[in-house]
Design an enzyme around this catalytic site. Sequence first.
Site, PDB file in Angstrom:
ATOM      1  N   ARG A 166       3.513 -10.421  -0.641  1.00  0.00           N
ATOM      2  CA  ARG A 166       3.503  -9.176  -1.627  1.00  0.00           C
ATOM      3  C   ARG A 166       4.399  -8.021  -1.129  1.00  0.00           C
ATOM      4  O   ARG A 166       4.830  -7.222  -1.925  1.00  0.00           O
ATOM      5  CB  ARG A 166       2.352  -8.848  -2.351  1.00  0.00           C
ATOM      6  CG  ARG A 166       1.568  -7.999  -1.309  1.00  0.00           C
ATOM      7  CD  ARG A 166       0.171  -7.956  -1.765  1.00  0.00           C
ATOM      8  NE  ARG A 166      -0.157  -6.469  -2.024  1.00  0.00           N
ATOM      9  CZ  ARG A 166      -1.476  -6.153  -2.263  1.00  0.00           C
ATOM     10  NH1 ARG A 166      -2.694  -7.112  -2.253  1.00  0.00           N
ATOM     11  NH2 ARG A 166      -1.695  -4.854  -2.664  1.00  0.00           N
ATOM     12  N   ARG A 187     -15.298  -1.005  -3.705  1.00  0.00           N
ATOM     13  CA  ARG A 187     -15.158  -2.086  -3.038  1.00  0.00           C
ATOM     14  C   ARG A 187     -15.268  -2.093  -1.510  1.00  0.00           C
ATOM     15  O   ARG A 187     -14.894  -1.045  -0.855  1.00  0.00           O
ATOM     16  CB  ARG A 187     -13.602  -2.476  -3.044  1.00  0.00           C
ATOM     17  CG  ARG A 187     -13.156  -3.732  -2.487  1.00  0.00           C
ATOM     18  CD  ARG A 187     -11.830  -4.281  -2.720  1.00  0.00           C
ATOM     19  NE  ARG A 187     -10.770  -3.520  -2.090  1.00  0.00           N
ATOM     20  CZ  ARG A 187      -9.586  -3.475  -2.326  1.00  0.00           C
ATOM     21  NH1 ARG A 187      -9.037  -4.406  -2.928  1.00  0.00           N
ATOM     22  NH2 ARG A 187      -8.593  -2.840  -1.584  1.00  0.00           N
ATOM     23  N   ASP A 208      -3.187  -9.371  -5.278  1.00  0.00           N
ATOM     24  CA  ASP A 208      -3.253 -10.619  -4.413  1.00  0.00           C
ATOM     25  C   ASP A 208      -3.342 -11.918  -5.253  1.00  0.00           C
ATOM     26  O   ASP A 208      -2.852 -12.951  -4.649  1.00  0.00           O
ATOM     27  CB  ASP A 208      -4.702 -10.351  -3.561  1.00  0.00           C
ATOM     28  CG  ASP A 208      -4.390  -9.468  -2.388  1.00  0.00           C
ATOM     29  OD1 ASP A 208      -3.216  -9.624  -1.602  1.00  0.00           O
ATOM     30  OD2 ASP A 208      -5.419  -8.802  -2.253  1.00  0.00           O
ATOM     31  N   ARG A 249     -10.708   1.969  -3.048  1.00  0.00           N
ATOM     32  CA  ARG A 249     -10.572   1.194  -1.882  1.00  0.00           C
ATOM     33  C   ARG A 249     -10.901   1.602  -0.687  1.00  0.00           C
ATOM     34  O   ARG A 249     -10.268   2.522  -0.022  1.00  0.00           O
ATOM     35  CB  ARG A 249      -8.854   1.076  -1.813  1.00  0.00           C
ATOM     36  CG  ARG A 249      -8.200   0.305  -2.906  1.00  0.00           C
ATOM     37  CD  ARG A 249      -6.601  -0.053  -2.577  1.00  0.00           C
ATOM     38  NE  ARG A 249      -5.920  -0.800  -3.467  1.00  0.00           N
ATOM     39  CZ  ARG A 249      -5.510  -0.659  -4.650  1.00  0.00           C
ATOM     40  NH1 ARG A 249      -5.544   0.497  -4.868  1.00  0.00           N
ATOM     41  NH2 ARG A 249      -4.876  -1.612  -5.088  1.00  0.00           N
ATOM     42  N   GLU A 287      -9.276 -12.630  -6.860  1.00  0.00           N
ATOM     43  CA  GLU A 287      -7.789 -12.378  -6.391  1.00  0.00           C
ATOM     44  C   GLU A 287      -7.301 -13.563  -5.524  1.00  0.00           C
ATOM     45  O   GLU A 287      -6.382 -13.321  -4.659  1.00  0.00           O
ATOM     46  CB  GLU A 287      -7.832 -11.196  -5.563  1.00  0.00           C
ATOM     47  CG  GLU A 287      -8.800 -10.920  -4.412  1.00  0.00           C
ATOM     48  CD  GLU A 287      -8.613  -9.467  -3.670  1.00  0.00           C
ATOM     49  OE1 GLU A 287      -7.649  -8.863  -3.673  1.00  0.00           O
ATOM     50  OE2 GLU A 287      -9.277  -9.175  -2.975  1.00  0.00           O
ATOM     51  N   HIS A 297       0.879  -1.228  -0.116  1.00  0.00           N
ATOM     52  CA  HIS A 297      -0.108   0.093   0.034  1.00  0.00           C
ATOM     53  C   HIS A 297       0.988   1.425   0.030  1.00  0.00           C
ATOM     54  O   HIS A 297       0.327   2.391  -0.296  1.00  0.00           O
ATOM     55  CB  HIS A 297      -1.028  -0.057   1.037  1.00  0.00           C
ATOM     56  CG  HIS A 297      -2.157  -0.898   0.591  1.00  0.00           C
ATOM     57  ND1 HIS A 297      -2.142  -2.358   0.750  1.00  0.00           N
ATOM     58  CD2 HIS A 297      -3.226  -0.867  -0.137  1.00  0.00           C
ATOM     59  CE1 HIS A 297      -3.074  -2.897  -0.062  1.00  0.00           C
ATOM     60  NE2 HIS A 297      -3.778  -1.979  -0.445  1.00  0.00           N
ATOM     61  N   CYS A 300      -8.158  -4.635 -11.639  1.00  0.00           N
ATOM     62  CA  CYS A 300      -7.871  -3.349 -10.971  1.00  0.00           C
ATOM     63  C   CYS A 300      -6.348  -3.624 -10.367  1.00  0.00           C
ATOM     64  O   CYS A 300      -5.930  -2.856  -9.475  1.00  0.00           O
ATOM     65  CB  CYS A 300      -8.700  -2.877 -10.040  1.00  0.00           C
ATOM     66  SG  CYS A 300      -9.373  -4.392  -8.948  1.00  0.00           S
TER      67      CYS A 300
HETATM   68  C1  PEP Z   1      -5.328  -6.798  -5.827  1.00  0.00           C
HETATM   69  O1  PEP Z   1      -5.359  -7.588  -4.874  1.00  0.00           O
HETATM   70  O2  PEP Z   1      -4.975  -6.834  -6.997  1.00  0.00           O
HETATM   71  C2  PEP Z   1      -6.082  -5.500  -5.486  1.00  0.00           C
HETATM   72  C3  PEP Z   1      -6.333  -4.641  -6.394  1.00  0.00           C
HETATM   73  O3  PEP Z   1      -6.499  -5.028  -4.144  1.00  0.00           O
HETATM   74  P1  PEP Z   1      -5.262  -4.483  -3.111  1.00  0.00           P
HETATM   75  O4  PEP Z   1      -3.948  -4.124  -3.799  1.00  0.00           O
HETATM   76  O5  PEP Z   1      -6.093  -3.242  -2.390  1.00  0.00           O
HETATM   77  O6  PEP Z   1      -5.237  -5.801  -2.247  1.00  0.00           O
HETATM   78 MG    MG Z   2      -6.366  -7.312  -2.985  1.00  0.00          MG
END
Ligand code: PEP
Ligand code: MG
Length: 570
Positions: free
Chosen positions: A464, A330, A454, A294, A430, A187, A501
């Site tokens: 990640r 979301r 994810d 988000r 995901e 993030h 996304c």
């Molecule tokens: C993802 O997991 O690809 C996603 C878009 O959600 P986040 O990055 O918020 O987990």
């Molecule tokens: Mg995600």
Amino acid sequence: MILRGIAASDGIGIGKAVCVREQSLDYSAVKYGGKEVEKDRLQAAITQFNEKTTAMAEHIRAQVGEKESEILTGQIMMLSDPFMQSQMEEVIDAGQCAEAAVDQVCTMYAEMFAGVDDELMRQRATDVRDIRSRMLAILLWVTGVDVSHLPAGSVLVAHDLTPSMTVGLDKEHVAAILTEVGGRTSHSAILARALELPAVLSVPRVMEQLKDGDSVIVDGSEGTAMVNPDQRTLAEYLAKQEEFLRRKALLAVYRDRETVDAEGNRYALYSNIGSPAEAGAAAEAGAEGIGLFRTEFLFMDRNSVPTETEQYEAYLAVSRIMAGKEVIIRTLDVGGDKAVEYLGMAHEDNPFLGHRAIRYCLDNPDLYKVQLRALLRAGAEEKNIKIMLPLVTSLEEIRGARALLETCKAELEAEGLPYHKDIPLGIMVETPAAALIADLLARECDFFSIGTNDLTQYTMAVDRGNAQVENLYTTFHPAVLRSIRSVITAAQKAGIPVGMCGEAAADPRLIPLLMTWGLDEFSVSSSAVLATRAQIHRWHAAQAAQITQEAMSLSTASGVEGYLQSAVKD
Ligand code: PEP
Ligand code: MG
């Protein structure tokens, strides 16, 4: 000295290091100066606390909003309470220093509030803890870095970039960001890209290696940082910076164009956002909708769950900014690397595999219903909002969310409040489980959006955000690519739209594959909208299909990546 890390946000930033360090609030060495002295110190600290907090509240009111600033004004009121102050003075009368008085009284209140089974009281506990640490910092003369007032050209160096740091971040004065943790899809990285600030993350021991005032060049595209560079290096990077900005300016021609391939076939190009303010930036950047809001960011940097009205206003604001265009919102995706302290989520050994996202929400229906009601109500006006569920692994989760949605509709109906009766309900694909049963899930939801951040993490079994296994975290792995392909095919067979996304949607090397497989919608950070549109424009369907066929015939991630790198070069 050259430091290396993960290239997380493109661009070249040149400036002076400002290190954000954790401060010690240990007061064991402070000597008692007598009743009068300690009481004067206490009062002076309270005055200073009030002045600083008022200034912060003003800043937040202007930058973020009235509600957020009220958290701070509430703290001033708490500390002004004569009873609380007299309790602190009693500790001083008993022979202890002002620091001990603040520490003991605040801790007592925090424990008392935390023990009450009432959400509002528990937020007070967080407030008192915050008062405690900020008062101790004032008494001990510990000055933290105020990221809302940085000198121009600051290179922000921190262990991690927390959402609370970014709320008040003085973006205009930040040249770049360096951190010790975080991967490309963490993030911190997503926030850096949303702010369009060059960033290199997971630079080992960067806090030890840099001191305030060091000259630093950050190359966010290469993942390097040059510390105290010589004149030649500086000149080289100034030229690179100019070239980067020139290329960016060239993309401006795509601002008002349609998103079509070389033959005129249309794609939807949306933007990912984390706040209503970012929706304005997305529209400005030429996004044709919002593919991912988000909402967990609405829940962060505060002490309590946003109320139905607060959430309603935030969702409605985005819906209005994007009037006539789709807005995919979301529902709360907490857990993993997205902590929301006041929710009191239990500590888990494996938070990424734990009680998070849709799992947490379905187990806390009272909290979840507040969000669903706000979404239903906000959808009534423009009818452009779609609800998306995070981290789905089973049909039961879709059914559970849908049942709650129906309950909320019945409640709103009974209350006579307007809401969107046919609000579409879709899911993030995901997890490998969702990808493998995409055909079954597609029968019970209105759309898919593939979350490659994810999906890659869970398919590859690689955290990640962990730099040590970063080389294994790759969307180019045939397992991940096959998974994406089969999800798109399942959506097409079921006749529902499918978007992406995750960060892979903006990777020029993957765009021809996604086009060939029939992805309907690309949702990328606002800063990547124009570059993505330019990439889509390049391809004829037949060329893209040929590249896809070749890439899918290769059996290793490095083989696929290497091939695409050369095939897609501009
Ligand atoms: C993802 O997991 O690809 C996603 C878009 O959600 P986040 O990055 O918020 O987990
Ligand atoms: Mg995600």
